[in-house]
Structures are given as structure tokens and as C-alpha cells.
Design an enzyme around this catalytic site. Structure first.
Site, PDB file in Angstrom:
ATOM      1  N   ALA A  55       3.616 -28.865 -22.256  1.00  0.00           N
ATOM      2  CA  ALA A  55       4.283 -29.377 -23.464  1.00  0.00           C
ATOM      3  C   ALA A  55       3.838 -30.782 -23.816  1.00  0.00           C
ATOM      4  O   ALA A  55       4.421 -31.412 -24.688  1.00  0.00           O
ATOM      5  CB  ALA A  55       5.792 -29.347 -23.262  1.00  0.00           C
TER       6      ALA A  55
ATOM      7  N   TYR B 180     -11.575 -17.093 -17.962  1.00  0.00           N
ATOM      8  CA  TYR B 180     -10.504 -17.342 -18.947  1.00  0.00           C
ATOM      9  C   TYR B 180      -9.977 -16.013 -19.502  1.00  0.00           C
ATOM     10  O   TYR B 180      -8.767 -15.787 -19.560  1.00  0.00           O
ATOM     11  CB  TYR B 180     -11.045 -18.226 -20.072  1.00  0.00           C
ATOM     12  CG  TYR B 180     -10.008 -18.568 -21.124  1.00  0.00           C
ATOM     13  CD1 TYR B 180      -8.997 -19.489 -20.861  1.00  0.00           C
ATOM     14  CD2 TYR B 180     -10.030 -17.972 -22.386  1.00  0.00           C
ATOM     15  CE1 TYR B 180      -8.034 -19.805 -21.824  1.00  0.00           C
ATOM     16  CE2 TYR B 180      -9.074 -18.284 -23.353  1.00  0.00           C
ATOM     17  CZ  TYR B 180      -8.076 -19.203 -23.062  1.00  0.00           C
ATOM     18  OH  TYR B 180      -7.127 -19.511 -24.018  1.00  0.00           O
TER      19      TYR B 180
HETATM   20  N1  NAP Z   1      -6.314 -23.599 -28.671  1.00  0.00           N
HETATM   21  C1  NAP Z   1      -6.615 -22.330 -28.910  1.00  0.00           C
HETATM   22  O1  NAP Z   1      -7.418 -21.998 -29.826  1.00  0.00           O
HETATM   23  C2  NAP Z   1      -5.990 -21.246 -28.099  1.00  0.00           C
HETATM   24  C3  NAP Z   1      -6.324 -19.904 -28.407  1.00  0.00           C
HETATM   25  C4  NAP Z   1      -5.746 -18.888 -27.656  1.00  0.00           C
HETATM   26  C5  NAP Z   1      -4.852 -19.210 -26.632  1.00  0.00           C
HETATM   27  N2  NAP Z   1      -4.557 -20.504 -26.351  1.00  0.00           N
HETATM   28  C6  NAP Z   1      -3.612 -20.789 -25.258  1.00  0.00           C
HETATM   29  O2  NAP Z   1      -2.630 -21.695 -25.718  1.00  0.00           O
HETATM   30  C7  NAP Z   1      -2.065 -22.392 -24.589  1.00  0.00           C
HETATM   31  C8  NAP Z   1      -1.924 -23.864 -24.922  1.00  0.00           C
HETATM   32  O3  NAP Z   1      -3.219 -24.424 -25.026  1.00  0.00           O
HETATM   33  P1  NAP Z   1      -3.619 -25.559 -26.069  1.00  0.00           P
HETATM   34  O4  NAP Z   1      -4.666 -24.977 -26.915  1.00  0.00           O
HETATM   35  O5  NAP Z   1      -2.427 -26.162 -26.681  1.00  0.00           O
HETATM   36  O6  NAP Z   1      -4.375 -26.575 -25.072  1.00  0.00           O
HETATM   37  P2  NAP Z   1      -4.129 -28.099 -24.672  1.00  0.00           P
HETATM   38  O7  NAP Z   1      -3.932 -28.954 -25.874  1.00  0.00           O
HETATM   39  O8  NAP Z   1      -5.249 -28.432 -23.749  1.00  0.00           O
HETATM   40  O9  NAP Z   1      -2.758 -28.083 -23.870  1.00  0.00           O
HETATM   41  C9  NAP Z   1      -2.685 -27.573 -22.574  1.00  0.00           C
HETATM   42  C10 NAP Z   1      -1.396 -28.026 -21.934  1.00  0.00           C
HETATM   43  O10 NAP Z   1      -1.335 -27.440 -20.632  1.00  0.00           O
HETATM   44  C11 NAP Z   1      -1.042 -28.447 -19.664  1.00  0.00           C
HETATM   45  N3  NAP Z   1      -1.656 -28.119 -18.398  1.00  0.00           N
HETATM   46  C12 NAP Z   1      -2.955 -27.779 -18.168  1.00  0.00           C
HETATM   47  N4  NAP Z   1      -3.129 -27.564 -16.864  1.00  0.00           N
HETATM   48  C13 NAP Z   1      -1.934 -27.748 -16.268  1.00  0.00           C
HETATM   49  C14 NAP Z   1      -1.494 -27.684 -14.926  1.00  0.00           C
HETATM   50  N5  NAP Z   1      -2.314 -27.383 -13.926  1.00  0.00           N
HETATM   51  N6  NAP Z   1      -0.197 -27.951 -14.659  1.00  0.00           N
HETATM   52  C15 NAP Z   1       0.659 -28.277 -15.654  1.00  0.00           C
HETATM   53  N7  NAP Z   1       0.296 -28.356 -16.950  1.00  0.00           N
HETATM   54  C16 NAP Z   1      -0.982 -28.107 -17.239  1.00  0.00           C
HETATM   55  C17 NAP Z   1      -1.611 -29.719 -20.269  1.00  0.00           C
HETATM   56  O11 NAP Z   1      -0.886 -30.803 -19.746  1.00  0.00           O
HETATM   57  P3  NAP Z   1      -1.570 -32.110 -19.087  1.00  0.00           P
HETATM   58  O12 NAP Z   1      -2.827 -32.360 -19.831  1.00  0.00           O
HETATM   59  O13 NAP Z   1      -0.556 -33.167 -19.187  1.00  0.00           O
HETATM   60  O14 NAP Z   1      -1.827 -31.726 -17.712  1.00  0.00           O
HETATM   61  C18 NAP Z   1      -1.322 -29.529 -21.746  1.00  0.00           C
HETATM   62  O15 NAP Z   1      -0.007 -29.960 -22.030  1.00  0.00           O
HETATM   63  C19 NAP Z   1      -2.967 -22.074 -23.403  1.00  0.00           C
HETATM   64  O16 NAP Z   1      -2.359 -21.108 -22.590  1.00  0.00           O
HETATM   65  C20 NAP Z   1      -4.217 -21.477 -24.044  1.00  0.00           C
HETATM   66  O17 NAP Z   1      -4.881 -20.565 -23.208  1.00  0.00           O
HETATM   67  C21 NAP Z   1      -5.096 -21.534 -27.062  1.00  0.00           C
END
Ligand code: NAP
Length: 291
Positions: A19, A175
Site C-alpha cells: 500500500a 512472474y
Molecule cells: N502495474 C501493472 O501494470 C500491473 C499489471 C498487472 C498486475 N499488477 C499487479 O498489481 C500489484 C501492485 O503492483 P503495482 O503495479 O502497484 O506496483 P508497485 O508500484 O511497484 O507497488 C508494489 C507494492 O508492493 C510492495 N512490496 C513489494 N515487495 C514487497 C515485499 N516483499 N513485502 C511487502 N511489500 C512489498 C511495495 O512496497 P515497498 O516498495 O514499500 O516495499 C509496493 O507498495 C502487483 O501484485 C502486480 O503484480 C500490476
């Protein structure tokens, strides 16, 4: 006469992993604005504090915003987070398994799991199971897991030794496999929770401009990200399907489904297989020690 407006999620508690940025940050902010008490989970304490401040600013001083910093790629931290939740809260109405990574290189956690699998699948599997008593205590609760359209090319390798080997590692496969696992996990969870008050659904958020592909050093990933960027939507739009599944009365009785654009969507044949879902559950229970 003064009218007192009650926010739609007043009295509800929501935990959102990942978050601190991207889709998860917008999700947490919007839930807080609608009156939910939100628990933000991220790894980085400074980022988490900034997220807390931003949400507090958007949702108002009376908003209840808690922060928990845990690296969820490690199962011992998943247990610690669940333990703290049990100590501090009497119930959990909404659990959003959103944290996810797309690491460009092979890495093993110090608990011996491949990093992408550990973060994207084992953590939500274990966290959800450990929090079931709190979800049950809410009477009606929702589990929402953020998957991806990338699951279409996923194929889960049942042998942990093969998965945990750098030979043949591909960031895309790792992934995609983890995102396929999100859907299979959701389907099996929904099946196991049938006849309870807890629903479980999952989603593809769209192609969203977040930090997901940015921190990595892989030149291929950077190039792909730059090429895809014009087609990407904002985190505000990317959070809409998660919010729909977490809050809309329309989906109150739906469970075990995969959504995109806030509508049920078609997932791959593998993701629809009850046999694969039950096999994944067995593998996950063995690998996490959580049943
Ligand atoms: N962006 C896209 O186009 C897309 C498409 C399909 C699916 N998704 C999915 O959407 C979800 C959110 O991704 P996002 O795109 O918003 O990416 P993001 O901006 O990189 O956010 C990822 C979040 O996950 C946290 N995180 C990562 N590793 C962690 C760990 N080991 N422990 C605790 N927290 C962790 C990060 O927190 P910290 O950095 O503070 O650790 C960050 O808050 C993911 O599951 C991703 O696979 C995204």
C-alpha cells in the site's frame, strides 16, 4: 437541522499489502476516504510514513490509518504481521493481497524460496490463511487478490527444486507463474470458504504506470516498459477493479471469480482447472507449513 453523513465503510477494517505505492496506495487511500480503518503494509518505513501522511491528508484527520512494515517475501514476517493483526484487531472485513514484484533476475530468499514466487504467491497464501479467524470474525468479509493478464502464459512447476534453481530462470515465466497461482489460489480458497461469509476474488488491474518494472536493472524490462508506457493507465484507474471487488454490493455474493475492468473476465484454461487449484494448494501448504 444538521445532517450527519455516515461514510459507507465506517466501522470496517481493511488490510492492504503493497500500500506504499502504485495501485495499493490508491486503493488504501480510497478505502480510507470511504471511512474504512486501513492498515498499510510495505517494506520501506520512509515510503510507508509518506503513504500514511498522504492518505491522512486525503481522507481527513479523523481517518484511521495504521502502518506495518514487513518484507513479506519472508514467511517469518508474514507470521509476525498476522500475529500483530490478531493482537491489535478484533476482526478484518477486507483483505487485499496487492503486493507484487517482477524481479528481473533470479534470487532466493534466505528461507530458500524463489523471490517472485515467495512474494507474489506464498505470502498471500500464508497471510490469508493465517488471517482467516479475523475475517471470519467480521461475519461478512472479502479477500481480493491482485493477479494479472500475464497469467495466460503461466504454467506452475510443481517441483520446488526446479523452481528454486537459477537454470532456465526467466523473469517473465516467474512472474506469469506467480500470477497464475493468484487465480488458482483464489478459486480453491473460494471453494473451501463456500457456505461461510467470506468471499475471495481476483483481478487484472490493467496495464498501469507504477513502479512495478522500474527498479530493475534488466535492459529488456526497461525497454519493454518504455514501449508499453504510452498504453498505460494511471494508478487511479488501475485501482478501480480492486475497489469494486472490495466494496461494491454488486459482488457481495460472488466468489472464486477473475475480474478485469470491474467485470467478470475470461481467464486461461489452466487458471480454470479445479485440479490445478487443488494441486497448488497442496504444494503451497507444504512450502509454507500453513494449512
Ligand atoms: N502495474 C501493472 O501494470 C500491473 C499489471 C498487472 C498486475 N499488477 C499487479 O498489481 C500489484 C501492485 O503492483 P503495482 O503495479 O502497484 O506496483 P508497485 O508500484 O511497484 O507497488 C508494489 C507494492 O508492493 C510492495 N512490496 C513489494 N515487495 C514487497 C515485499 N516483499 N513485502 C511487502 N511489500 C512489498 C511495495 O512496497 P515497498 O516498495 O514499500 O516495499 C509496493 O507498495 C502487483 O501484485 C502486480 O503484480 C500490476
Amino acid at each position: 437541522m444538521t445532517t450527519v453523513s455516515v461514510l459507507p465503510l465506517a466501522g470496517k477494517t481493511a488490510l492492504i499489502t503493497g500500500a506504499t505505492s502504485g495501485i495499493g496506495l490508491v486503493t488504501a487511500r480510497e478505502l480510507a476516504r470511504r471511512g474504512a480503518r486501513v492498515v498499510l503494509v510495505g517494506r520501506d518505513a520512509d515510503k510507508a510514513a509518506r503513504a500514511q501522511q498522504a492518505i491522512q491528508l486525503a481522507a481527513g484527520p479523523e481517518a484511521l490509518v495504521h502502518v506495518k512494515c514487513f518484507d513479506l517475501s519472508l514467511l517469518r514476517n508474514v507470521h509476525r504481521l498476522a500475529g500483530e493483526m490478531h493482537q491489535e484487531f478484533e476482526k478484518l472485513d477486507i483483505l487485499i493481497n496487492n503486493a507484487g514484484i517482477m524481479p528481473g533476475h533470479f534470487a532466493l530468499t534466505d528461507e530458500g524460496h524463489e523471490l517472485c514466487w515467495a512474494t507474489n504467491h506464498l505470502a498471500p497464501y500464508a497471510l490469508t490463511n493465517l488471517l482467516l479467524p479475523l475475517l471470519d470474525a467480521a461475519g461478512r468479509a472479502r479477500v481480493v487478490t491482485v493477479s494479472s493478464v500475464a497469467h495466460w502464459v503461466g504454467e506452475i512447476e510443481p517441483d520446488r527444486n526446479v523452481r528454486n534453481s537459477p537454470d532456465n530462470y526467466s523473469w517473465l515465466t516467474a512472474y506469469a507463474d506467480s500470477k497464475l497461482a493468484n487465480i488458482l489460489f483464489t478459486k480453491e480458497l473460494a471453494h473451501r470458504l463456500d457456505l461461510t461469509g467470506i468471499t475471495a476474488n481476483c483481478l487484472h488491474p490493467g496495464l498501469v504506470d507504477t513502479g512495478l518494472m522500474r527498479p530493475d536493472t534488466s535492459a529488456v524490462m526497461k525497454a519493454l516498459w518504455w514501449m508499453a508506457r504510452p498504453a498505460m493507465t494511471s494508478p487511479e484507474l488501475g485501482a478501480q477493479t480492486t475497489l469494486h471487488l472490495a466494496t461494491s454490493p454488486e459482488v457481495a455474493n460472488q466468489s472464486g471469480r477473475y475480474f478485469a475492468n470491474s467485470k467478470p473476465a475470461r481467464c486461461s484454461g489452466r487458471a480454470s482447472s479445479a485440479q490445478e487449484a487443488s494441486r497448488l494448494w497442496r504444494i503451497s501448504a507444504e512450502e509454507t507449513g500453513v494449512e
